[in-house]
Scaffold this motif. Structure first.
Motif, PDB file in Angstrom:
ATOM      1  N   LYS A   7       4.707   0.323   4.763  1.00 50.68           N
ATOM      2  CA  LYS A   7       4.231   0.336   6.150  1.00 50.68           C
ATOM      3  C   LYS A   7       5.335  -0.071   7.110  1.00 50.68           C
ATOM      4  O   LYS A   7       5.497   0.527   8.175  1.00 50.68           O
ATOM      5  CB  LYS A   7       3.031  -0.594   6.311  1.00 50.68           C
ATOM      6  CG  LYS A   7       1.780  -0.078   5.657  1.00 50.68           C
ATOM      7  CD  LYS A   7       0.632  -1.071   5.779  1.00 50.68           C
ATOM      8  CE  LYS A   7      -0.584  -0.605   5.008  1.00 50.68           C
ATOM      9  NZ  LYS A   7      -1.673  -1.581   5.048  1.00 50.68           N
ATOM     10  N   ILE A   8       6.116  -1.075   6.728  1.00 51.64           N
ATOM     11  CA  ILE A   8       7.234  -1.509   7.567  1.00 51.64           C
ATOM     12  C   ILE A   8       8.233  -0.379   7.725  1.00 51.64           C
ATOM     13  O   ILE A   8       8.649  -0.058   8.845  1.00 51.64           O
ATOM     14  CB  ILE A   8       7.920  -2.757   6.959  1.00 51.64           C
ATOM     15  CG1 ILE A   8       6.996  -3.963   7.038  1.00 51.64           C
ATOM     16  CG2 ILE A   8       9.237  -3.048   7.685  1.00 51.64           C
ATOM     17  CD1 ILE A   8       7.492  -5.173   6.262  1.00 51.64           C
ATOM     18  N   LEU A   9       8.609   0.230   6.635  1.00 51.88           N
ATOM     19  CA  LEU A   9       9.570   1.326   6.670  1.00 51.88           C
ATOM     20  C   LEU A   9       9.056   2.475   7.523  1.00 51.88           C
ATOM     21  O   LEU A   9       9.791   3.033   8.347  1.00 51.88           O
ATOM     22  CB  LEU A   9       9.880   1.796   5.249  1.00 51.88           C
ATOM     23  CG  LEU A   9      10.959   2.854   5.109  1.00 51.88           C
ATOM     24  CD1 LEU A   9      12.266   2.398   5.717  1.00 51.88           C
ATOM     25  CD2 LEU A   9      11.138   3.208   3.638  1.00 51.88           C
ATOM     26  N   LYS A  10       7.783   2.808   7.372  1.00 53.25           N
ATOM     27  CA  LYS A  10       7.188   3.885   8.170  1.00 53.25           C
ATOM     28  C   LYS A  10       7.274   3.559   9.659  1.00 53.25           C
ATOM     29  O   LYS A  10       7.672   4.411  10.461  1.00 53.25           O
ATOM     30  CB  LYS A  10       5.734   4.101   7.758  1.00 53.25           C
ATOM     31  CG  LYS A  10       5.053   5.224   8.501  1.00 53.25           C
ATOM     32  CD  LYS A  10       3.627   5.414   8.042  1.00 53.25           C
ATOM     33  CE  LYS A  10       2.986   6.508   8.888  1.00 53.25           C
ATOM     34  NZ  LYS A  10       1.570   6.614   8.650  1.00 53.25           N
ATOM     35  N   LYS A  11       6.921   2.327  10.039  1.00 57.73           N
ATOM     36  CA  LYS A  11       6.985   1.931  11.450  1.00 57.73           C
ATOM     37  C   LYS A  11       8.411   1.981  11.974  1.00 57.73           C
ATOM     38  O   LYS A  11       8.657   2.418  13.094  1.00 57.73           O
ATOM     39  CB  LYS A  11       6.414   0.528  11.655  1.00 57.73           C
ATOM     40  CG  LYS A  11       4.926   0.495  11.718  1.00 57.73           C
ATOM     41  CD  LYS A  11       4.458   1.223  12.955  1.00 57.73           C
ATOM     42  CE  LYS A  11       2.956   1.287  13.016  1.00 57.73           C
ATOM     43  NZ  LYS A  11       2.480   2.151  14.080  1.00 57.73           N
ATOM     44  N   LEU A  12       9.362   1.510  11.173  1.00 58.11           N
ATOM     45  CA  LEU A  12      10.761   1.530  11.605  1.00 58.11           C
ATOM     46  C   LEU A  12      11.257   2.955  11.824  1.00 58.11           C
ATOM     47  O   LEU A  12      11.992   3.226  12.765  1.00 58.11           O
ATOM     48  CB  LEU A  12      11.639   0.826  10.569  1.00 58.11           C
ATOM     49  CG  LEU A  12      11.464  -0.683  10.461  1.00 58.11           C
ATOM     50  CD1 LEU A  12      12.221  -1.214   9.254  1.00 58.11           C
ATOM     51  CD2 LEU A  12      11.916  -1.374  11.727  1.00 58.11           C
ATOM     52  N   LEU A  13      10.839   3.849  10.959  1.00 57.09           N
ATOM     53  CA  LEU A  13      11.277   5.235  11.079  1.00 57.09           C
ATOM     54  C   LEU A  13      10.563   5.986  12.205  1.00 57.09           C
ATOM     55  O   LEU A  13      11.124   6.910  12.785  1.00 57.09           O
ATOM     56  CB  LEU A  13      11.083   5.956   9.743  1.00 57.09           C
ATOM     57  CG  LEU A  13      11.961   5.447   8.603  1.00 57.09           C
ATOM     58  CD1 LEU A  13      11.553   6.095   7.288  1.00 57.09           C
ATOM     59  CD2 LEU A  13      13.436   5.665   8.899  1.00 57.09           C
ATOM     60  N   ASP A  38      10.901  -9.233   3.842  1.00 57.93           N
ATOM     61  CA  ASP A  38      10.634  -7.857   3.398  1.00 57.93           C
ATOM     62  C   ASP A  38      11.759  -6.922   3.819  1.00 57.93           C
ATOM     63  O   ASP A  38      12.159  -6.036   3.049  1.00 57.93           O
ATOM     64  CB  ASP A  38       9.302  -7.353   3.954  1.00 57.93           C
ATOM     65  CG  ASP A  38       8.099  -7.929   3.236  1.00 57.93           C
ATOM     66  OD1 ASP A  38       8.265  -8.590   2.183  1.00 57.93           O
ATOM     67  OD2 ASP A  38       6.966  -7.716   3.735  1.00 57.93           O
ATOM     68  N   ILE A  39      12.290  -7.111   5.031  1.00 58.06           N
ATOM     69  CA  ILE A  39      13.391  -6.276   5.517  1.00 58.06           C
ATOM     70  C   ILE A  39      14.626  -6.478   4.632  1.00 58.06           C
ATOM     71  O   ILE A  39      15.299  -5.512   4.264  1.00 58.06           O
ATOM     72  CB  ILE A  39      13.720  -6.589   6.988  1.00 58.06           C
ATOM     73  CG1 ILE A  39      12.566  -6.188   7.899  1.00 58.06           C
ATOM     74  CG2 ILE A  39      15.024  -5.906   7.420  1.00 58.06           C
ATOM     75  CD1 ILE A  39      12.279  -4.711   7.961  1.00 58.06           C
ATOM     76  N   LYS A  40      14.912  -7.720   4.279  1.00 55.22           N
ATOM     77  CA  LYS A  40      16.043  -7.986   3.382  1.00 55.22           C
ATOM     78  C   LYS A  40      15.851  -7.266   2.055  1.00 55.22           C
ATOM     79  O   LYS A  40      16.777  -6.638   1.528  1.00 55.22           O
ATOM     80  CB  LYS A  40      16.183  -9.490   3.134  1.00 55.22           C
ATOM     81  CG  LYS A  40      16.739 -10.248   4.293  1.00 55.22           C
ATOM     82  CD  LYS A  40      16.825 -11.730   3.957  1.00 55.22           C
ATOM     83  CE  LYS A  40      17.185 -12.550   5.173  1.00 55.22           C
ATOM     84  NZ  LYS A  40      17.227 -13.992   4.869  1.00 55.22           N
ATOM     85  N   GLU A  41      14.635  -7.349   1.515  1.00 52.72           N
ATOM     86  CA  GLU A  41      14.344  -6.685   0.244  1.00 52.72           C
ATOM     87  C   GLU A  41      14.414  -5.167   0.380  1.00 52.72           C
ATOM     88  O   GLU A  41      14.916  -4.474  -0.516  1.00 52.72           O
ATOM     89  CB  GLU A  41      12.979  -7.120  -0.272  1.00 52.72           C
ATOM     90  CG  GLU A  41      12.942  -8.563  -0.727  1.00 52.72           C
ATOM     91  CD  GLU A  41      11.552  -9.034  -1.121  1.00 52.72           C
ATOM     92  OE1 GLU A  41      10.655  -8.201  -1.336  1.00 52.72           O
ATOM     93  OE2 GLU A  41      11.377 -10.268  -1.207  1.00 52.72           O
ATOM     94  N   LEU A  42      13.918  -4.641   1.494  1.00 52.34           N
ATOM     95  CA  LEU A  42      13.998  -3.200   1.743  1.00 52.34           C
ATOM     96  C   LEU A  42      15.449  -2.741   1.773  1.00 52.34           C
ATOM     97  O   LEU A  42      15.790  -1.700   1.204  1.00 52.34           O
ATOM     98  CB  LEU A  42      13.335  -2.850   3.083  1.00 52.34           C
ATOM     99  CG  LEU A  42      11.871  -2.485   3.069  1.00 52.34           C
ATOM    100  CD1 LEU A  42      11.340  -2.367   4.486  1.00 52.34           C
ATOM    101  CD2 LEU A  42      11.634  -1.211   2.305  1.00 52.34           C
TER     102      LEU A  42
END
Length: 63
Positions: A7-13, A38-42
């Motif tokens: 979900k984080i990645l989707k929002k960022l994109l 989570d961003i660090k792990e991503l």
């Protein structure tokens, strides 16, 4: 990759402008610290897949 990170990645994109970790934390119902972690792990997961990114775990998250 777990559902929250997706979900984080989707929002960022999806966003054309920088968004804050506070915005994401409210959206996902977790703390901004959790978002930063989570961003660090991503970043690590994407690095392993040779995907270039420039997400930062600070108060503003760019894509």
């Amino acid at each position: 990759m777990d559902a929250r990170k997706k979900k984080i990645l989707k929002k960022l994109l999806e966003n054309k402008k920088p968004i804050t970790s506070e915005y994401l934390s409210k959206l996902l119902g977790v703390s901004s610290r959790t978002i930063r972690n989570d961003i660090k792990e991503l970043n690590e997961e994407l690095k392993d897949k040779s995907i270039e990114n420039n997400f930062t775990p600070g108060s503003r998250i760019f894509h």
